[in-house]
Design a protein around this motif. Structure first.
Motif, PDB file in Angstrom:
ATOM      1  N   ALA A  87       0.835  -1.200   0.000  1.00 66.21           N
ATOM      2  CA  ALA A  87       0.000   0.000   0.000  1.00 66.21           C
ATOM      3  C   ALA A  87       0.870   1.250   0.000  1.00 66.21           C
ATOM      4  O   ALA A  87       1.939   1.277   0.605  1.00 66.21           O
ATOM      5  N   LYS A  88       0.402   2.275  -0.686  1.00 63.40           N
ATOM      6  CA  LYS A  88       1.140   3.524  -0.807  1.00 63.40           C
ATOM      7  C   LYS A  88       0.318   4.667  -0.214  1.00 63.40           C
ATOM      8  O   LYS A  88      -0.914   4.628  -0.200  1.00 63.40           O
ATOM      9  N   PRO A  89       0.981   5.702   0.254  1.00 63.38           N
ATOM     10  CA  PRO A  89       0.233   6.885   0.706  1.00 63.38           C
ATOM     11  C   PRO A  89      -0.471   7.561  -0.458  1.00 63.38           C
ATOM     12  O   PRO A  89      -0.046   7.423  -1.615  1.00 63.38           O
ATOM     13  N   SER A  90      -1.554   8.270  -0.162  1.00 62.09           N
ATOM     14  CA  SER A  90      -2.307   8.958  -1.211  1.00 62.09           C
ATOM     15  C   SER A  90      -1.471  10.066  -1.840  1.00 62.09           C
ATOM     16  O   SER A  90      -1.620  10.383  -3.019  1.00 62.09           O
ATOM     17  N   ARG A  91      -0.600  10.667  -1.063  1.00 57.51           N
ATOM     18  CA  ARG A  91       0.354  11.643  -1.589  1.00 57.51           C
ATOM     19  C   ARG A  91       1.501  11.787  -0.608  1.00 57.51           C
ATOM     20  O   ARG A  91       1.386  11.397   0.567  1.00 57.51           O
ATOM     21  N   VAL A  92       2.610  12.337  -1.073  1.00 60.38           N
ATOM     22  CA  VAL A  92       3.801  12.527  -0.249  1.00 60.38           C
ATOM     23  C   VAL A  92       4.075  14.025  -0.150  1.00 60.38           C
ATOM     24  O   VAL A  92       4.168  14.720  -1.162  1.00 60.38           O
ATOM     25  N   ILE A  93       4.185  14.501   1.071  1.00 56.15           N
ATOM     26  CA  ILE A  93       4.449  15.915   1.331  1.00 56.15           C
ATOM     27  C   ILE A  93       5.873  16.053   1.845  1.00 56.15           C
ATOM     28  O   ILE A  93       6.268  15.387   2.803  1.00 56.15           O
ATOM     29  N   GLY A  94       6.656  16.896   1.212  1.00 54.53           N
ATOM     30  CA  GLY A  94       8.013  17.136   1.686  1.00 54.53           C
ATOM     31  C   GLY A  94       8.009  17.713   3.093  1.00 54.53           C
ATOM     32  O   GLY A  94       7.136  18.523   3.440  1.00 54.53           O
ATOM     33  N   MET A  95       8.980  17.306   3.913  1.00 53.56           N
ATOM     34  CA  MET A  95       9.023  17.819   5.282  1.00 53.56           C
ATOM     35  C   MET A  95       9.282  19.326   5.291  1.00 53.56           C
ATOM     36  O   MET A  95       8.944  20.007   6.257  1.00 53.56           O
ATOM     37  N   ALA A  96       9.857  19.834   4.215  1.00 56.00           N
ATOM     38  CA  ALA A  96      10.030  21.279   4.088  1.00 56.00           C
ATOM     39  C   ALA A  96       8.701  21.988   3.886  1.00 56.00           C
ATOM     40  O   ALA A  96       8.588  23.197   4.126  1.00 56.00           O
TER      41      ALA A  96
END
Length: 583
Positions: free
Chosen positions: A306-315
């Motif tokens: 399973a993958k996340p719906s989206r990836v947000i940069g920690m920045a």
């Protein structure tokens, strides 16, 4: 047997009486934090679950968390977790629930990602020297590394070698070195070019490891020494001296994580990594070996299914919260209000009711204090886990030496999954220890062997017979101004240990004493200003354990959402500020 699980090179290993093992490279000693851990374990603990400040049972808290999750779109739910505890079951495995429901994830970029990716471009791996290799060198270059405080066992091994330090201030490591070169902030890439340029010009190189020597030679010769001098603040004579010391001593180069958080940071690490190769040195550098042991971190997180719906940069977390794109934030193993760029936006959104915040933590900190729901967690002294190091090659089977308080990350994940109704999902069904056993197969160590022996040395090295020159970066000089830079305090690991060792927001500089503001286009933070002759006139220095201002505002509110081009690491050491004295 138990190992310290913190974000630290050393990963000290202790017996059941919490005495450091007298095995290389632990060598029977630990740091001020390790000495204080048993005391800290009894202070400032989260002793109950809380909903809006009211004590409740853990089951009540779980039901309320899941109720809120079901009210919000998956892509507006974000989990923030990082390296407060390096245990495989504490940090990695719990992400399975969030990936199973398809929430958003961060990119785990805040610390070392930039350097890992930059080095891999040339070497195919970021795996470098082992502790056993450290002993063999006669000299060392600490490049952007405050090893005296942040790498105590590495420093002990290297303390009797010829030591060269490259930094933006006269650090404690620089003071204790035979040679110290203090350069302008974010100029490391240009210095690396100057060193390589000199090695070529003086014929002090070995082309046996480098795949395209002419391309590298043409590249560095396209930069004039006048520009390199202007950007770095060093004279051509000083740069030539440093290059000649490199050739004469063939030192081990220790590259600090802080470099990846600077302007041109990934480029700097990329170019620095080529210097040992140009001298014919195999494994002539050390950055972090964590990605070379064969541990499948993606498997632990369940990314194979399973993958996340989206990836947000920690920045970009603060920015996404401010835009309203994140409405639910679940944190464990991290303190994002203290550490993330733009964390003032997270704090403001929680206070205004625009963001629902849940924190699972053993201690009260900047994040738990403002969270809507707080759930108590045990410390690493209170639970079973498997721990690895990003320096030495020991895997450790952690066994508790104190009674458990709170609910473990695995137990909480399973409660959340059950309440949510996804217990039949393969990521949740797989037993956590089976997942660990599968994830560590690449190390050559089985979970059963680890349980039997408690501590097992991974037998692994990665040899690189040819180093790729390209890609080579096109550099632009960094902006001029007062750079805000951070480094490690000897008594703290990031935001941890405030229960034992007090810490004030002191901004060391060479001009002002008193109370004032650090400010830039992103905001302002009230701090204590303290003059220090070891700080150059273009640097403002703070310990990264003291990132909450006198006005209760996170210092990282001065950091924007820009990030590195290799691993996406936030430019925590790449922003300029103005100083305004008010008292």
């Amino acid at each position: 047997m138990i190992a310290c699980t913190r974000d630290c090179y050393d990963t000290c290993i202790f017996d059941s009486n919490y005495k450091p093992l007298n095995v290389f490279p632990i060598n029977g000693f630990t740091c001020s934090r390790g000495i204080s851990d048993l005391k800290r374990n009894e202070i400032n603990r989260v002793d109950s679950a809380y909903i809006d400040g009211k004590p409740v049972s853990i089951d009540e808290a779980v039901k309320y968390v899941v109720k809120k999750i079901k009210e919000i779109k998956r892509e507006e739910i974000l989990h923030v977790d990082y390296d407060g505890n390096q245990g495989l079951l504490t940090w990695y495995y719990p992400a399975r629930f969030w990936n199973a429901i398809g929430s958003a994830s961060t990119d785990y970029s805040i610390c070392s990602a930039e350097g890992h990716e930059a080095i891999k471009l040339h070497y195919g791996t970021s795996f470098g020297a082992l502790p056993e290799d450290f002993v063999k060198y006669n000299a060392v270059v600490f490049w952007g590394s405050e090893a005296v405080f942040s790498f105590i066992h590495g420093w002990r091994i290297l303390s009797n070698k010829y030591k060269i330090t490259i930094d933006v201030r006269m650090s404690e490591t620089a003071k204790r070195s035979e040679k110290a070169y203090i350069i302008n902030p974010s100029s490391d890439a240009f210095l690396a070019i100057g060193i390589i340029k000199t090695l070529f010009y003086e014929g002090l190189y070995d082309s046996s490891l480098v795949d395209d020597i002419e391309t590298l030679k043409n590249y560095v010769n396209s930069y004039d020494f006048s520009l390199i001098e202007e950007v770095t603040g060093l004279s051509q004579e000083e740069i030539e001296e440093l290059a000649e010391l490199y050739y004469y001593y063939k030192p081990l180069t220790i590259i600090g994580f802080a470099l990846g958080r600077t302007y041109n940071g990934g480029d700097a690490i990329s170019l620095i990594s080529l210097i040992p190769a140009l001298l014919g040195m195999k494994r002539g550098l050390f950055y972090s070996n964590s990605q070379g042991w064969g541990i499948d971190f993606s498997y632990l997180r369940g990314l194979h299914i399973a993958k996340p719906s989206r990836v947000i940069g920690m920045a970009e977390v603060g920015k996404e919260v401010e835009k309203g794109n994140v409405k639910f934030l679940f944190t464990w193993n991290s303190n994002p209000i203290h550490s993330l760029p733009g964390s003032d936006k997270i704090k403001e959104a929680v206070e205004e009711g625009k963001l629902f915040l849940v924190s699972h933590d053993p201690f009260w900190n900047e994040t738990t204090k403002i969270a809507n729901i707080v759930i108590p967690a045990p410390t690493f002294l209170e639970k079973y886990d498997v721990v690895y190091s990003y320096w030495h090659s020991y895997l450790v089977y952690n066994e508790p030496i104190r009674p458990q308080r709170g609910i473990t990350e695995v137990e909480l994940m399973k409660k959340l999954a059950k309440e949510y109704g996804i217990t039949s999902h393969p990521l949740i069904e797989e037993n956590e220890w089976a997942a660990v056993d599968n994830a560590i197969k690449g190390t050559g160590v089985s979970l059963q062997e680890l349980k039997d022996k408690k501590i097992v040395k991974i037998d692994k090295t990665i040899e690189v017979n040819k180093v790729k020159v390209e890609p080579l970066p096109k550099l632009t000089p960094p902006p001029k101004g007062f750079y805000l830079v951070f480094s490690s305090h000897p008594n703290h690991t990031n935001s941890q240990f405030k229960e034992i060792y007090s810490q004030m927001p002191i901004a060391y500089n060479n001009q002002f004493d008193g109370i004032g503001y650090l400010e830039n286009s992103n905001g302002k933070v009230k701090v204590i200003l303290k003059k220090d002759e070891n700080i150059p006139n273009n640097v403002v220095f703070m310990f990264k354990s003291s990132l909450i201002g006198l006005d209760d505002k996170p210092v990282n509110s001065l950091i924007g959402s820009e990030k590195g081009k290799y691993g996406g690491t936030p430019l925590l050491n790449g922003y300029t500020v103005n100083i305004r004295l008010i008292k």
